[in-house]
Motif scaffolding. Structure first.
Motif, mmCIF file in Angstrom:
data_model
loop_
_atom_site.group_PDB
_atom_site.id
_atom_site.type_symbol
_atom_site.label_atom_id
_atom_site.label_comp_id
_atom_site.label_asym_id
_atom_site.label_seq_id
_atom_site.Cartn_x
_atom_site.Cartn_y
_atom_site.Cartn_z
ATOM 1 N N MET A 1 0.852 -1.186 0.000
ATOM 2 C CA MET A 1 0.000 0.000 0.000
ATOM 3 C C MET A 1 0.884 1.231 0.000
ATOM 4 O O MET A 1 1.943 1.239 0.633
ATOM 5 C CB MET A 1 -0.903 0.033 1.239
ATOM 6 N N LEU A 2 0.464 2.285 -0.726
ATOM 7 C CA LEU A 2 1.198 3.543 -0.762
ATOM 8 C C LEU A 2 0.514 4.513 0.196
ATOM 9 O O LEU A 2 -0.570 5.022 -0.094
ATOM 10 C CB LEU A 2 1.217 4.116 -2.174
ATOM 11 N N VAL A 3 1.162 4.781 1.326
ATOM 12 C CA VAL A 3 0.537 5.553 2.397
ATOM 13 C C VAL A 3 1.299 6.855 2.627
ATOM 14 O O VAL A 3 2.531 6.864 2.705
ATOM 15 C CB VAL A 3 0.493 4.733 3.707
ATOM 16 N N ASN A 4 0.542 7.943 2.737
ATOM 17 C CA ASN A 4 1.084 9.235 3.148
ATOM 18 C C ASN A 4 0.620 9.482 4.576
ATOM 19 O O ASN A 4 -0.569 9.315 4.888
ATOM 20 C CB ASN A 4 0.596 10.347 2.217
ATOM 21 N N MET A 5 1.534 9.904 5.455
ATOM 22 C CA MET A 5 1.218 10.013 6.877
ATOM 23 C C MET A 5 0.460 11.280 7.250
ATOM 24 O O MET A 5 0.194 11.525 8.422
ATOM 25 C CB MET A 5 2.501 9.923 7.704
ATOM 26 N N GLY A 6 0.103 12.096 6.281
ATOM 27 C CA GLY A 6 -0.687 13.286 6.572
ATOM 28 C C GLY A 6 0.182 14.490 6.870
ATOM 29 O O GLY A 6 1.404 14.431 6.888
ATOM 30 N N GLY A 7 -0.505 15.607 7.094
ATOM 31 C CA GLY A 7 0.201 16.851 7.356
ATOM 32 C C GLY A 7 -0.716 17.898 7.924
ATOM 33 O O GLY A 7 -1.729 17.573 8.558
ATOM 34 N N GLU A 8 -0.411 19.141 7.646
ATOM 35 C CA GLU A 8 -1.108 20.268 8.255
ATOM 36 C C GLU A 8 -2.600 20.285 7.937
ATOM 37 O O GLU A 8 -3.420 20.569 8.797
ATOM 38 C CB GLU A 8 -0.462 21.579 7.787
ATOM 39 N N ASN A 9 -2.968 19.999 6.696
ATOM 40 C CA ASN A 9 -4.369 20.117 6.297
ATOM 41 C C ASN A 9 -4.960 18.809 5.785
ATOM 42 O O ASN A 9 -5.918 18.798 5.025
ATOM 43 C CB ASN A 9 -4.531 21.191 5.214
ATOM 44 N N ARG A 10 -4.378 17.687 6.167
ATOM 45 C CA ARG A 10 -4.897 16.406 5.687
ATOM 46 C C ARG A 10 -4.574 15.297 6.683
ATOM 47 O O ARG A 10 -3.629 15.394 7.466
ATOM 48 C CB ARG A 10 -4.312 16.071 4.316
ATOM 49 N N GLU A 11 -5.375 14.250 6.628
ATOM 50 C CA GLU A 11 -5.185 13.090 7.470
ATOM 51 C C GLU A 11 -4.334 12.049 6.744
ATOM 52 O O GLU A 11 -4.030 12.187 5.561
ATOM 53 C CB GLU A 11 -6.546 12.486 7.838
ATOM 54 N N ARG A 12 -3.977 11.019 7.463
ATOM 55 C CA ARG A 12 -3.250 9.908 6.867
ATOM 56 C C ARG A 12 -4.108 9.289 5.768
ATOM 57 O O ARG A 12 -5.321 9.118 5.924
ATOM 58 C CB ARG A 12 -2.942 8.874 7.950
#
Length: 292
Positions: A72-83
């Motif tokens: 799975m390609l996962v982004n851990m999130g940031g200032e204006n978005r969730e994981r």
């Protein structure tokens, strides 16, 4: 003279016979569509039932990614978005049942907040240079990302130069979608997330479950998730995915471009990312171990 009612409420007026026939035809058409499974609600249920079917991700015992691994390609999130995870954004228009049920090309993608390994979120690391299945994926080595076979049709994650006619719907940046044929447009490579260490790790094994960048080979743009560009999909509110490199003031890629190629926990308890979040903090140590 007293008022005299000339008709009763059950008197049929107007084109009552035509209205009755139209109502009967509509009911007949509804029942026929229901029997064939062609009602909108039935199509949505059929799509979700198949595309959300659980998939077993690969298990890596030595921490290295290999050709043929399902990740799975996962982004851990940031200032204006969730994981979030890169997901097939298929709707009813993407659904075909001939010659077998599945999604058709081209198909869009998005970043969904559900991190359950399923047909919608699973991608296979595929060789494009003749490397045998099971061999180790290296930093800067070209490869393709393909959906699973069967319902997801084995489509390739693809991008091309941005143009007025071909671009992401919301941001108008470089579009990323899924197509059924492999070409140079579907070639990607992994680079170390720290610009100062990229040269050092070139041609070294790529570790699983740590932050990396996924670079499109033709355009040299990094895969990115945009928290400020929201898509309303069949699966809920999700983020737009594009190929665009976002640099901070230090000329390093922002967390919009940071991805983790997630594998399954060897114990069978789900994602390593979720059960062992300390792996993110140990990015340098894990990468160094793979080099050794």
């Amino acid at each position: 003279m007293a008022h005299v009612r000339t008709y009763r409420t059950n008197v049929k007026i107007g084109n009552w016979n035509e209205d009755l026939l139209l109502e009967e035809d509509a009911k007949k058409d509804y029942l026929e569509k229901k029997e064939r499974g062609e009602l909108t609600a039935q199509k949505v249920d059929f799509l979700k039932q198949n595309i959300l079917r659980p998939v077993n991700l690969s298990v890596t015992t030595d921490g290295r990614l290999r050709f043929g691994d399902v990740v799975m390609l996962v982004n851990m999130g940031g200032e204006n978005r969730e994981r979030s995870a890169v997901s097939i954004n298929a709707d009813m228009s993407s659904l075909v049942k001939v010659p077998s049920p599945g999604i058709q090309s081209p198909c869009g993608i998005s970043a969904g907040r559900g991190l359950q390994p399923c047909t919608r979120t699973a991608f296979v690391i595929t060789s494009v240079d003749g490397s045998p299945e099971g061999s180790t994926l290296l930093f800067e080595q070209n490869f393709a990302l393909k959906t699973t076979s069967g319902f997801a049709r084995g489509l390739y994650l693809t991008s091309d130069l941005q143009s007025f006619q071909k671009c992401a719907k919301k941001s108008r940046l470089q579009e990323v979608n899924l197509v059924d044929d492999t070409s140079f447009l579907s070639w990607w490579k992994i680079v170390h997330f720290d610009p100062q260490e990229r040269l050092e790790y070139e041609a070294q094994p790529v570790p699983a479950n740590v932050k990396v960048l996924i670079i499109h080979c033709k355009t040299n743009q990094a895969l990115a998730v945009l928290g400020d560009q929201v898509l309303w999909t069949t699966y809920g509110k999700e983020y737009e995915v594009t190929a665009h490199t976002f640099l901070d003031s230090h000329k390093a890629e922002e967390d919009k471009n940071h991805w983790i190629l997630c594998t399954s926990d060897p114990a069978g308890d789900g994602l390593v990312l979720i059960n062992h979040p300390e792996s993110l903090a140990n990015n340098r140590e894990l990468t160094q171990a793979n080099r050794d």
